[in-house]
Motif scaffolding. Sequence first.
Motif: not given
Lengths: 142, 142
Positions: B6-17, B115
């Motif tokens: 979840a951490f990994l996915a969140t960080s990547h998704l947020l980065e994209r946003r 977040l």
Amino acid sequence: MAAWRAFLATSHLLERRIEEQLKASAGLTHPQYEILVRLSAAPGRRLRMTELARGVVVSKSALTYQVTQLEKAGLVERETCPSDDRGVLAVLTEAGVHCLERVAPGHLEVVRAYLIDRLSREELQAMTSAMRRAEEALRSSA
Amino acid sequence: MAAWRAFLATSHLLERRIEEQLKASAGLTHPQYEILVRLSAAPGRRLRMTELARGVVVSKSALTYQVTQLEKAGLVERETCPSDDRGVLAVLTEAGVHCLERVAPGHLEVVRAYLIDRLSREELQAMTSAMRRAEEALRSSA
DNA sequence: CAGTGATGGTTCAAATTCGAACGACAGTAC
DNA sequence: GTACTGTCGTTCGAATTTGAACCATCACTG
């Protein structure tokens, strides 16, 4: 906002560590490793390209590129989707399975050493639910 | 390990946003934005290149590149370090200050919306201390 | 003051990323 | 069946990142 700064720094630092470790132990990049993980967990060890891209969180074009790389390395193969002639299935090969089995322990070791094992039970629990909620929010709002 | 995924996915998704939002609102990339933030918080609004690279968590060469870009855009200037002729100081210009003032609210809005605002007080607290500890661990064991 | 080893920043080639444009096929409406 | 709209994966060009190689300079040592 201190939370955000620490989150950002940690994710970048960890990313670098992971990249370094994977490169050294198997010549894989982190996205490549994630592709293998997702495939190995999928029924039939195969997934549609689009679904895989969503899971790993990379653009479709980046996935095309990485799957091609993994194909050259013999860890993944492409199949045309039987139910949809447009579709392409990425399939994990036997070599891919073995590669993953060989590399996963070292990778998990890094993640644990720098992140998981440093959190108390409560922190881990809080972070899990928090990250899940954030991920959900990010995924649902297109 | 669900926490990690979840951490990994969140960080990547947020980065994209974030990348998307910054690009749209000011033509900046996320690293560029971080450079401006770090400089604006520094005494004299200036920092040594190496220190800046450590703070933003990018390689020295990437920083050289990005500072050059920001210099072209007039948001940052280079000065030679008075105490060390090898050293280079990146200095935030007036235009850089204004750019940051203009862009920061929208950026923070994204971070909060996806977040921060989704976490309970306890979760936020847990995450902050957890991330701080992980960051510390990652930085110290260079 | 010359010699030595470390450090700061830049340059370089290679790899990877993204978004936009594209062609092929699906699903539906008519 | 034919058009229309949308989805799938790939290709393309531009931008960015990284580590290694490099030169200049520093801080010590003798």
